[in-house]
Design a protein around this motif. Structure first.
Motif, short mmCIF file in Angstrom:
data_model
loop_
_atom_site.label_atom_id
_atom_site.label_comp_id
_atom_site.label_asym_id
_atom_site.label_seq_id
_atom_site.Cartn_x
_atom_site.Cartn_y
_atom_site.Cartn_z
N ALA A 176 0.83 -1.20 0.00
CA ALA A 176 0.00 0.00 0.00
C ALA A 176 0.87 1.25 0.00
N VAL A 177 0.42 2.26 -0.72
CA VAL A 177 1.17 3.51 -0.90
C VAL A 177 0.51 4.62 -0.08
N LYS A 178 1.34 5.36 0.63
CA LYS A 178 0.82 6.44 1.47
C LYS A 178 0.29 7.57 0.61
N ASN A 179 -0.90 8.04 0.95
CA ASN A 179 -1.51 9.13 0.20
C ASN A 179 -0.74 10.43 0.40
N ALA A 180 -0.70 11.24 -0.65
CA ALA A 180 0.00 12.53 -0.56
C ALA A 180 -0.75 13.44 0.40
#
Length: 204
Positions: free
Chosen positions: A200-204
């Motif tokens: 999972a990628v951290k939201n900006a």
């Protein structure tokens, strides 16, 4: 989403491990994340004809995580799976699974998971409980997770990874189709193993 903790005989539950280990400091990871489908596997395994395992996965899904490093019990997860994306490596079998014998995808196009509870078990081990909705039926399941780490990829994305497993009885969601074998037993097991390998990628 190895097995983390011993399972009891109730589907979707697990017996906590005895541990006094302190988990990693995840405070810096607190935030909202989007599951990356290109690097995530939502898979399952079923026993076939009493002698072998058939594995499959879903190719189309979206999901999100909210991680609270200071208070892991406040973390949450959601997952939405398109049932038509089921892939077992055999087109005829996939077509049968999409039919009215199994997932009835025309009537029930999606499967969803919504977390209701999160726990830190010690070390890299966590547990998340939530509602799995399938074929119009919603029941709780519990997934044991291992935190695989965090890293910044070459494109500057902050990533986290988790692996998880649980077991369910498909009949509890109305998936009861089967065929008897001449030698005894049935064609498809009631017990299904679910496995999750999540990036999972951290939201900006």
């Amino acid at each position: 989403m190895g097995i983390f903790g011993r399972k009891d005989t109730t589907p979707g539950t697990a017996t906590p491990k005895t541990t006094t280990a302190t988990g990693p400091d995840l405070t810096a990871l607190t935030g909202d994340y989007t599951i990356d489908p290109a690097h995530t596997t939502i898979g399952f395994t079923a026993r076939h004809a009493m002698v072998t395992n058939v594995k499959g996965a879903f190719q189309d899904f979206t999901g999100s995580l909210h991680l609270d490093g200071a208070n892991p019990d406040r973390s949450t997860a959601t997952l939405d799976v398109t049932m038509a994306s089921i892939d077992t490596g055999n087109a005829d079998r996939d077509g049968h699974l999409k039919s009215s014998d199994f997932f009835k995808i025309d009537e029930f196009p999606a499967m969803t998971f919504r977390s209701t509870k999160a726990e830190a078990l010690g070390g890299d081990d966590y547990r998340i409980t939530g509602d799995l909705s399938l074929l119009g039926v919603t029941k709780p399941i519990t997934i044991d997770l291992e935190f695989n780490g965090a890293a910044k990829d070459p494109f500057g994305n902050e990533r986290v990874g988790f692996e998880g497993k649980t077991e369910i009885l498909r009949s509890e969601w109305g998936l009861t189709w089967n065929a008897a074998l001449e030698t005894g037993g049935v064609l498809v097991s009631d017990k299904i193993k679910l496995n999750f390998d999540i990036s999972a990628v951290k939201n900006a």
